[in-house]
Write a protein that holds these residues in place. Sequence first.
Motif, short mmCIF file in Angstrom:
data_model
loop_
_atom_site.label_atom_id
_atom_site.label_comp_id
_atom_site.label_asym_id
_atom_site.label_seq_id
_atom_site.Cartn_x
_atom_site.Cartn_y
_atom_site.Cartn_z
N ASP A 1 0.83 -1.20 0.00
CA ASP A 1 0.00 0.00 0.00
C ASP A 1 0.87 1.26 0.00
OD1 ASP A 1 0.77 0.64 2.64
OD2 ASP A 1 -0.89 -0.53 3.50
N ASP A 2 0.24 2.39 0.09
CA ASP A 2 0.94 3.67 -0.06
C ASP A 2 1.78 4.06 1.14
OD1 ASP A 2 -0.05 4.02 -2.60
OD2 ASP A 2 -1.78 5.21 -1.95
N THR A 3 1.74 3.29 2.21
CA THR A 3 2.59 3.61 3.36
C THR A 3 4.00 3.07 3.20
OG1 THR A 3 1.90 1.61 4.58
CG2 THR A 3 0.59 3.61 4.89
N CYS A 4 4.28 2.43 2.08
CA CYS A 4 5.61 1.89 1.80
C CYS A 4 6.65 3.02 1.84
CB CYS A 4 5.62 1.22 0.43
SG CYS A 4 7.24 0.63 -0.12
N ILE A 5 7.80 2.76 2.46
CA ILE A 5 8.86 3.76 2.55
C ILE A 5 10.01 3.46 1.59
CG2 ILE A 5 8.29 4.38 4.93
CD1 ILE A 5 10.56 2.54 5.86
N ASP A 6 9.79 2.51 0.66
CA ASP A 6 10.74 2.19 -0.40
C ASP A 6 12.07 1.65 0.14
OD1 ASP A 6 8.93 3.14 -2.42
OD2 ASP A 6 9.47 5.17 -1.79
N ARG B 1 13.75 -5.33 -6.78
CA ARG B 1 13.70 -3.88 -6.91
C ARG B 1 14.49 -3.47 -8.15
NH1 ARG B 1 16.43 -1.27 -2.61
NH2 ARG B 1 14.88 0.34 -2.21
N GLU B 2 13.89 -2.66 -8.98
CA GLU B 2 14.57 -2.14 -10.17
C GLU B 2 14.68 -0.62 -10.05
OE1 GLU B 2 13.01 -3.29 -13.91
OE2 GLU B 2 13.24 -5.45 -13.53
N PHE B 3 15.93 -0.14 -10.10
CA PHE B 3 16.15 1.30 -10.00
C PHE B 3 15.94 1.97 -11.35
CE2 PHE B 3 18.56 -0.65 -6.58
CZ PHE B 3 18.15 0.10 -5.50
N LYS B 4 15.21 3.07 -11.35
CA LYS B 4 14.90 3.78 -12.58
C LYS B 4 16.01 4.78 -12.91
CE LYS B 4 10.95 5.22 -10.97
NZ LYS B 4 9.59 5.84 -10.90
N PRO B 5 16.34 4.93 -14.19
CA PRO B 5 17.41 5.87 -14.58
C PRO B 5 17.16 7.29 -14.09
CG PRO B 5 16.79 4.49 -16.44
CD PRO B 5 15.79 4.23 -15.35
N GLY C 1 14.40 6.88 -8.31
CA GLY C 1 13.28 6.12 -7.80
C GLY C 1 13.45 4.63 -8.04
N VAL C 2 12.44 3.86 -7.66
CA VAL C 2 12.56 2.41 -7.72
C VAL C 2 11.20 1.79 -8.03
CG1 VAL C 2 12.13 2.14 -5.23
CG2 VAL C 2 13.41 0.38 -6.47
N MET C 3 11.23 0.68 -8.73
CA MET C 3 10.03 -0.11 -8.97
C MET C 3 10.15 -1.41 -8.19
SD MET C 3 9.13 0.33 -13.03
CE MET C 3 10.61 -0.51 -13.56
N LEU C 4 9.08 -1.76 -7.49
CA LEU C 4 9.03 -3.01 -6.73
C LEU C 4 8.20 -4.00 -7.52
CD1 LEU C 4 10.03 -4.11 -3.95
CD2 LEU C 4 7.76 -3.56 -3.06
N LEU C 5 8.82 -5.15 -7.88
CA LEU C 5 8.17 -6.12 -8.75
C LEU C 5 8.00 -7.46 -8.05
CD1 LEU C 5 10.29 -5.39 -11.96
CD2 LEU C 5 8.01 -4.52 -11.43
N ALA D 1 3.54 -12.19 -16.34
CA ALA D 1 4.59 -11.17 -16.33
C ALA D 1 4.74 -10.63 -14.91
CB ALA D 1 4.23 -10.04 -17.30
N PRO D 2 5.90 -10.04 -14.59
CA PRO D 2 6.08 -9.47 -13.25
C PRO D 2 5.01 -8.45 -12.91
CG PRO D 2 8.18 -9.58 -14.41
CD PRO D 2 7.12 -9.92 -15.41
N ILE D 3 4.55 -8.49 -11.67
CA ILE D 3 3.53 -7.57 -11.19
C ILE D 3 4.20 -6.35 -10.58
CG2 ILE D 3 1.62 -7.28 -9.56
CD1 ILE D 3 1.27 -10.34 -9.69
N LEU D 4 3.78 -5.17 -10.99
CA LEU D 4 4.31 -3.94 -10.42
C LEU D 4 3.59 -3.67 -9.09
CD1 LEU D 4 6.15 -1.46 -10.71
CD2 LEU D 4 4.25 -0.32 -11.91
N LEU D 5 4.31 -3.91 -8.00
CA LEU D 5 3.73 -3.67 -6.67
C LEU D 5 3.77 -2.19 -6.29
CD1 LEU D 5 5.25 -6.65 -4.62
CD2 LEU D 5 2.94 -6.48 -5.58
N ARG D 6 4.84 -1.50 -6.75
CA ARG D 6 4.98 -0.08 -6.40
C ARG D 6 5.94 0.58 -7.38
NH1 ARG D 6 4.24 3.74 -2.47
NH2 ARG D 6 5.99 5.09 -1.95
N ASP D 7 5.60 1.80 -7.77
CA ASP D 7 6.45 2.62 -8.63
C ASP D 7 6.65 3.94 -7.91
OD1 ASP D 7 7.79 4.03 -10.56
OD2 ASP D 7 6.40 3.54 -12.19
N SER D 8 7.86 4.15 -7.41
CA SER D 8 8.13 5.30 -6.54
C SER D 8 9.20 6.19 -7.13
CB SER D 8 8.56 4.81 -5.15
OG SER D 8 8.95 5.91 -4.34
N GLY D 9 9.09 7.47 -6.85
CA GLY D 9 10.11 8.43 -7.28
C GLY D 9 11.23 8.58 -6.28
N SER D 10 11.12 7.88 -5.16
CA SER D 10 12.17 7.95 -4.14
C SER D 10 12.70 6.56 -3.85
CB SER D 10 11.60 8.58 -2.84
OG SER D 10 10.59 7.73 -2.30
#
Length: 330
Positions: free
Chosen positions: A254-259, A274-278, A281-285, A319-328
């Motif tokens: 949920d949105d309380t994730c602190i990445d 976890r995949e770091f975006k160029p 931020g980070v994507m949690l898969l 395919a991998p499920i995007l659990l969270r897409d964060s800018g931090s």
Amino acid sequence: MLEQASEYGDPLPRYTPPRCLLERQAVGGCDACHATCPHGAIVLGPLGQSVSIDPARCTGCGLCVQVCPSGALEYDLMAPLQSVRDARQDAGGVASLTCSQSGAGGPSLTCLGRVTPAVVAAAGAWGTPLTLVHGECSACPVGAPDVPERVRRVVEEAQALRAPTGQPTQVTVRRATSEDHNLGLKLSRRGAFAALFRAGRQQVAQALPERPLPFVDWSQPQQRVPEEWRWRAAALRPVPAPDAAVHWPAPLVDDTCIDCPVCANVCPTEAITREFKPEGGVMLLLNLAACTGCMACVRSCPPDAMHPQAEWLPAAFQAPILLRDSGSVM
């Protein structure tokens, strides 16, 4: 054949440390194998030696494998799976697995504690009725008094998995009777020799041959997923309808994730990555098919941002499920 004979009968399950929740330092740890073993064969130790098995005490009953939530302990599934599959041709389409202590004929396991949801689910996928025959468990020197009840829970778990296919496994769990000495594989002479030379996958007499599993090569991502869960996914046949609910417990965020990286660090199969975006931020898969549902991530999440979800649509396995897409990122 000599190689098979020399390795046959090793009762110890394979232990894969990276899959152990103790080695992953999951919050709350795990003592399921130690608490379940009826013979005191499993000792829990410090990090690096979290689980050790005493070969003098281990009977190979498989109860520790049944309860391991992450597949850190496992036996080779190919022997019972091959026996069930071959029953379609060799025994009129009816398969049986019997306890070695029951006195019943047919393919036997050391204990029905070795039966897992994947084996039961696969029988349903192949359309093969399955009979599981146990002996007198109350004073058994191999397993435990409650083995029949444990097996019924395994069957319930397998049937929950098979529900969206519309084809439940036809399975019977019962105690051996005096008539069971004739229970077995009806093989022709040619079929018997073919079975003998099938690399130990099918047995001709009683106990199903098995070989100790090789060590897992953790550098190979496909080996990180336990065989049990690979077969569970493969047993989703016929393919469920697109809107069917597949029972496969896994986490959501949920949105309380602190990445932070805790969930990925404790995941025993690295199903969470976890995949770091160029751009930052980070994507949690989540790789759903690789998730064993142990919920170590849920228990370990610092802000309690992760929650279990029991059912998923079939498309979630593709395919991998995007659990969270964060800018931090932490």
